[in-house]
Write a protein that holds these residues in place. Structure first.
Motif, PDB file in Angstrom:
ATOM      1  N   LEU A 129      -0.727   3.500 -19.186  1.00 51.34           N
ATOM      2  CA  LEU A 129      -0.563   3.178 -17.857  1.00 51.34           C
ATOM      3  C   LEU A 129      -0.407   1.640 -18.459  1.00 51.34           C
ATOM      4  O   LEU A 129       0.435   0.749 -17.664  1.00 51.34           O
ATOM      5  CB  LEU A 129      -1.422   3.282 -17.058  1.00 51.34           C
ATOM      6  CG  LEU A 129      -1.350   4.818 -16.878  1.00 51.34           C
ATOM      7  CD1 LEU A 129      -2.371   5.205 -15.697  1.00 51.34           C
ATOM      8  CD2 LEU A 129      -0.098   5.443 -16.330  1.00 51.34           C
ATOM      9  N   LYS A 130      -1.805   0.692 -19.178  1.00 52.43           N
ATOM     10  CA  LYS A 130      -1.143  -0.306 -18.095  1.00 52.43           C
ATOM     11  C   LYS A 130       0.276  -1.725 -18.976  1.00 52.43           C
ATOM     12  O   LYS A 130       0.613  -2.542 -18.704  1.00 52.43           O
ATOM     13  CB  LYS A 130      -2.454  -1.061 -19.284  1.00 52.43           C
ATOM     14  CG  LYS A 130      -3.748  -1.512 -18.980  1.00 52.43           C
ATOM     15  CD  LYS A 130      -5.293  -1.804 -19.557  1.00 52.43           C
ATOM     16  CE  LYS A 130      -5.894  -1.872 -19.244  1.00 52.43           C
ATOM     17  NZ  LYS A 130      -7.170  -2.299 -20.347  1.00 52.43           N
ATOM     18  N   ARG A 131       0.664  -0.508 -20.444  1.00 52.41           N
ATOM     19  CA  ARG A 131       1.705  -1.800 -21.626  1.00 52.41           C
ATOM     20  C   ARG A 131       3.218  -1.261 -21.019  1.00 52.41           C
ATOM     21  O   ARG A 131       3.519  -1.526 -21.096  1.00 52.41           O
ATOM     22  CB  ARG A 131       0.681  -0.630 -22.594  1.00 52.41           C
ATOM     23  CG  ARG A 131       2.755  -1.213 -24.154  1.00 52.41           C
ATOM     24  CD  ARG A 131       1.844  -0.507 -25.203  1.00 52.41           C
ATOM     25  NE  ARG A 131       2.918  -1.300 -26.235  1.00 52.41           N
ATOM     26  CZ  ARG A 131       1.921  -2.040 -27.311  1.00 52.41           C
ATOM     27  NH1 ARG A 131       1.132  -2.339 -26.783  1.00 52.41           N
ATOM     28  NH2 ARG A 131       3.125  -2.553 -28.148  1.00 52.41           N
ATOM     29  N   LEU A 158      -6.819   7.473 -12.062  1.00 54.11           N
ATOM     30  CA  LEU A 158      -6.485   6.619 -12.295  1.00 54.11           C
ATOM     31  C   LEU A 158      -4.777   5.703 -12.277  1.00 54.11           C
ATOM     32  O   LEU A 158      -4.318   4.932 -12.336  1.00 54.11           O
ATOM     33  CB  LEU A 158      -6.132   6.895 -14.624  1.00 54.11           C
ATOM     34  CG  LEU A 158      -7.606   6.871 -15.547  1.00 54.11           C
ATOM     35  CD1 LEU A 158      -7.317   7.103 -16.756  1.00 54.11           C
ATOM     36  CD2 LEU A 158      -7.379   5.027 -15.705  1.00 54.11           C
ATOM     37  N   LEU A 159      -3.809   6.647 -12.089  1.00 54.42           N
ATOM     38  CA  LEU A 159      -2.857   6.535 -11.034  1.00 54.42           C
ATOM     39  C   LEU A 159      -3.151   5.288  -9.635  1.00 54.42           C
ATOM     40  O   LEU A 159      -3.008   4.047  -9.156  1.00 54.42           O
ATOM     41  CB  LEU A 159      -1.838   7.474 -10.334  1.00 54.42           C
ATOM     42  CG  LEU A 159      -0.986   8.761 -11.901  1.00 54.42           C
ATOM     43  CD1 LEU A 159      -0.876   9.323 -11.134  1.00 54.42           C
ATOM     44  CD2 LEU A 159      -0.038   7.518 -12.807  1.00 54.42           C
ATOM     45  N   LYS A 160      -4.177   5.551  -9.016  1.00 56.93           N
ATOM     46  CA  LYS A 160      -4.808   4.812  -7.920  1.00 56.93           C
ATOM     47  C   LYS A 160      -5.214   4.329  -8.128  1.00 56.93           C
ATOM     48  O   LYS A 160      -4.575   2.701  -8.000  1.00 56.93           O
ATOM     49  CB  LYS A 160      -5.389   5.997  -7.107  1.00 56.93           C
ATOM     50  CG  LYS A 160      -4.674   6.883  -6.639  1.00 56.93           C
ATOM     51  CD  LYS A 160      -6.132   7.821  -6.174  1.00 56.93           C
ATOM     52  CE  LYS A 160      -4.904   9.067  -5.146  1.00 56.93           C
ATOM     53  NZ  LYS A 160      -5.975   9.649  -4.093  1.00 56.93           N
ATOM     54  N   LEU A 164      -0.531   3.561  -9.098  1.00 58.44           N
ATOM     55  CA  LEU A 164       0.987   4.189  -9.161  1.00 58.44           C
ATOM     56  C   LEU A 164       0.993   5.131  -8.759  1.00 58.44           C
ATOM     57  O   LEU A 164       1.786   6.153  -9.114  1.00 58.44           O
ATOM     58  CB  LEU A 164       0.964   3.641 -11.214  1.00 58.44           C
ATOM     59  CG  LEU A 164       1.061   2.995 -12.168  1.00 58.44           C
ATOM     60  CD1 LEU A 164       1.047   3.234 -13.372  1.00 58.44           C
ATOM     61  CD2 LEU A 164       2.642   2.541 -11.876  1.00 58.44           C
ATOM     62  N   ASP A 165       0.468   5.755  -7.932  1.00 58.40           N
ATOM     63  CA  ASP A 165       0.078   6.787  -6.881  1.00 58.40           C
ATOM     64  C   ASP A 165       1.343   6.329  -6.202  1.00 58.40           C
ATOM     65  O   ASP A 165       1.435   7.902  -5.027  1.00 58.40           O
ATOM     66  CB  ASP A 165      -1.361   7.194  -5.807  1.00 58.40           C
ATOM     67  CG  ASP A 165      -1.726   5.237  -5.411  1.00 58.40           C
ATOM     68  OD1 ASP A 165      -1.713   4.285  -5.668  1.00 58.40           O
ATOM     69  OD2 ASP A 165      -1.974   5.608  -4.195  1.00 58.40           O
ATOM     70  N   LYS A 166       2.187   6.115  -5.047  1.00 54.84           N
ATOM     71  CA  LYS A 166       3.049   5.098  -4.608  1.00 54.84           C
ATOM     72  C   LYS A 166       4.257   4.878  -5.549  1.00 54.84           C
ATOM     73  O   LYS A 166       4.815   3.848  -4.721  1.00 54.84           O
ATOM     74  CB  LYS A 166       2.826   4.199  -3.577  1.00 54.84           C
ATOM     75  CG  LYS A 166       1.639   4.540  -3.030  1.00 54.84           C
ATOM     76  CD  LYS A 166       0.678   4.254  -1.529  1.00 54.84           C
ATOM     77  CE  LYS A 166      -0.339   4.916  -1.361  1.00 54.84           C
ATOM     78  NZ  LYS A 166      -0.479   2.961  -0.116  1.00 54.84           N
ATOM     79  N   GLN A 187      -1.140  17.931  -3.509  1.00 53.98           N
ATOM     80  CA  GLN A 187      -2.393  17.674  -2.706  1.00 53.98           C
ATOM     81  C   GLN A 187      -3.184  15.880  -3.295  1.00 53.98           C
ATOM     82  O   GLN A 187      -3.881  15.285  -2.390  1.00 53.98           O
ATOM     83  CB  GLN A 187      -3.461  18.566  -2.227  1.00 53.98           C
ATOM     84  CG  GLN A 187      -2.524  19.656  -1.961  1.00 53.98           C
ATOM     85  CD  GLN A 187      -2.593  20.371  -1.082  1.00 53.98           C
ATOM     86  OE1 GLN A 187      -2.897  19.212  -0.301  1.00 53.98           O
ATOM     87  NE2 GLN A 187      -1.193  20.745  -1.057  1.00 53.98           N
ATOM     88  N   LEU A 188      -3.456  16.161  -4.140  1.00 58.14           N
ATOM     89  CA  LEU A 188      -4.033  14.578  -4.776  1.00 58.14           C
ATOM     90  C   LEU A 188      -3.128  13.674  -4.620  1.00 58.14           C
ATOM     91  O   LEU A 188      -4.073  12.181  -4.690  1.00 58.14           O
ATOM     92  CB  LEU A 188      -4.901  14.982  -6.105  1.00 58.14           C
ATOM     93  CG  LEU A 188      -5.589  16.280  -6.250  1.00 58.14           C
ATOM     94  CD1 LEU A 188      -5.932  16.099  -7.863  1.00 58.14           C
ATOM     95  CD2 LEU A 188      -7.162  15.518  -5.870  1.00 58.14           C
ATOM     96  N   LEU A 189      -1.586  13.594  -4.911  1.00 57.74           N
ATOM     97  CA  LEU A 189      -1.143  12.368  -5.141  1.00 57.74           C
ATOM     98  C   LEU A 189       0.492  12.596  -4.734  1.00 57.74           C
ATOM     99  O   LEU A 189       1.013  12.743  -4.911  1.00 57.74           O
ATOM    100  CB  LEU A 189      -0.740  12.832  -6.812  1.00 57.74           C
ATOM    101  CG  LEU A 189      -1.884  12.328  -7.256  1.00 57.74           C
ATOM    102  CD1 LEU A 189      -1.414  12.366  -9.072  1.00 57.74           C
ATOM    103  CD2 LEU A 189      -1.969  10.919  -7.620  1.00 57.74           C
ATOM    104  N   PRO A 190       0.516  13.155  -3.163  1.00 58.15           N
ATOM    105  CA  PRO A 190       1.228  13.121  -2.189  1.00 58.15           C
ATOM    106  C   PRO A 190       2.464  13.040  -2.219  1.00 58.15           C
ATOM    107  O   PRO A 190       3.754  12.924  -1.765  1.00 58.15           O
ATOM    108  CB  PRO A 190       0.729  13.613  -0.794  1.00 58.15           C
ATOM    109  CG  PRO A 190      -0.596  12.266  -0.863  1.00 58.15           C
ATOM    110  CD  PRO A 190      -0.742  12.380  -1.767  1.00 58.15           C
ATOM    111  N   ARG A 191       2.549  10.969  -2.820  1.00 53.52           N
ATOM    112  CA  ARG A 191       3.640  10.464  -2.821  1.00 53.52           C
ATOM    113  C   ARG A 191       4.181  10.801  -4.607  1.00 53.52           C
ATOM    114  O   ARG A 191       5.261   9.717  -4.993  1.00 53.52           O
ATOM    115  CB  ARG A 191       3.379   8.696  -2.661  1.00 53.52           C
ATOM    116  CG  ARG A 191       2.898   8.658  -1.076  1.00 53.52           C
ATOM    117  CD  ARG A 191       3.358   8.457  -0.266  1.00 53.52           C
ATOM    118  NE  ARG A 191       4.798   7.111  -0.831  1.00 53.52           N
ATOM    119  CZ  ARG A 191       4.394   6.271  -0.058  1.00 53.52           C
ATOM    120  NH1 ARG A 191       3.066   5.955   0.322  1.00 53.52           N
ATOM    121  NH2 ARG A 191       5.571   5.083   0.045  1.00 53.52           N
ATOM    122  N   ILE A 192       4.017  11.153  -5.345  1.00 53.69           N
ATOM    123  CA  ILE A 192       3.907  11.134  -6.849  1.00 53.69           C
ATOM    124  C   ILE A 192       5.131  12.696  -6.410  1.00 53.69           C
ATOM    125  O   ILE A 192       4.606  13.485  -6.737  1.00 53.69           O
ATOM    126  CB  ILE A 192       3.387  11.592  -7.628  1.00 53.69           C
ATOM    127  CG1 ILE A 192       2.074   9.981  -8.069  1.00 53.69           C
ATOM    128  CG2 ILE A 192       3.323  11.712  -9.323  1.00 53.69           C
ATOM    129  CD1 ILE A 192       2.915   9.100  -8.846  1.00 53.69           C
TER     130      ILE A 192
END
Length: 272
Positions: A129-131, A158-160, A164-166, A187-192
């Motif tokens: 994710l960082k790279r 971690l995405l949040k 990166l969750d949006k 449910q956890l990542l409604p924008r993904i």
């Protein structure tokens, strides 16, 4: 397309109408169906799968996405590896869930393919994710999530943390063969965007596709299941289709003809 007509004022209609038709034919580009190139475990036809070497090569080859496989170590670290054991792609042995992060990090994940990649390590999810954030899209597969209760929440966290969750332009996607896991991820990542991986004919019926569309934006079948009708049905239900795994130019050509939205391939350079 709007055109300036001032220059043709005064011309007869007999001249004007053909002129506009010719201009439209000359200036209007042909519609090209955009295909996303998804580097399967990175550019894994050329570099060891799920390693930084393979992901860097995918970026160099201008793929649209890297596809990664996420699992969890004994001590709770999210790492990238395809098999539920380390035996095939490292010089170690044992189940991923039975080994600590330090034990896995000591393993050589490159020599099995070539001495050129000796010493390549198993990367962490966070490291990737960082790279690659902002450099290339990331298609995240939760590999056998039933073995790792709660992994959906850990991935979401971690995405949040990396905002990166949006994602913009659907540059982050989460997928799995485990449909219950994807319902939870939705449910956890409604924008993904959520993807379902399909390898059974039972999941290609109209009724099944309708059910998937309730929570998934991507319907991702094995190329052996792909037909024009299947792609059309998924599109009618509002889902995109990314098919896997293309390992020959012939398979790539077939999928192009089927008008899929993305091709998941070990060889990103095969997709033009």
């Amino acid at each position: 397309m709007k055109k300036r007509l001032g220059l043709v004022i005064g011309l007869s209609a007999a001249i004007l109408i053909p002129s506009l038709q010719e201009t439209k034919a000359e200036e209007s580009p042909k519609h090209h169906h955009k295909i996303d190139i998804v580097a399967h475990r990175g550019a894994s036809g050329y570099a060891p799968e799920n390693t930084i070497a393979a992901f860097d090569l995918a970026v160099k080859m201008k793929a649209d996405y890297i596809e990664i496989d996420v699992q969890r170590t004994k001590d709770g670290k999210l790492i990238l590896i395809h098999d539920t054991t380390v035996d095939r792609t490292t010089d170690g042995t044992g189940k991923v869930g039975d080994l600590t992060y330090k034990e896995i990090r000591r393993l050589d994940a490159g020599s099995w393919m070539s001495e050129k990649y000796k010493g390549e390590k198993v990367p962490t999810f966070e490291e990737v994710l960082k790279r690659y954030k902002g450099k290339i899209g990331i298609l995240i597969e939760l590999k056998s999530p039933e073995l790792y209760p709660g992994i959906e929440g850990e991935v979401a966290k971690l995405l949040k943390a990396y905002h990166l969750d949006k994602p913009r332009n659907e540059k982050v996607i989460v997928q799995s063969f485990n449909f219950d896991s994807m319902k939870e991820a939705d449910q956890l990542l409604p924008r993904i965007p959520i993807g379902v991986l399909i390898n059974k004919t039972a999941d290609t019926t109209d009724a099944a596709i309708e059910q998937f569309s309730a929570y998934a934006e991507y319907y991702n079948p094995s190329y052996g299941l792909v037909t024009a009708e299947l792609v059309t049905k998924a599109h009618e239900e509002g889902m995109k289709v990314q098919s896997w795994t293309a390992r020959s130019r012939e398979t790539v050509q077939f999928l192009l003809e089927m008008k899929v939205d993305g091709i998941i391939t070990d060889y990103p350079d095969y997709v033009k």
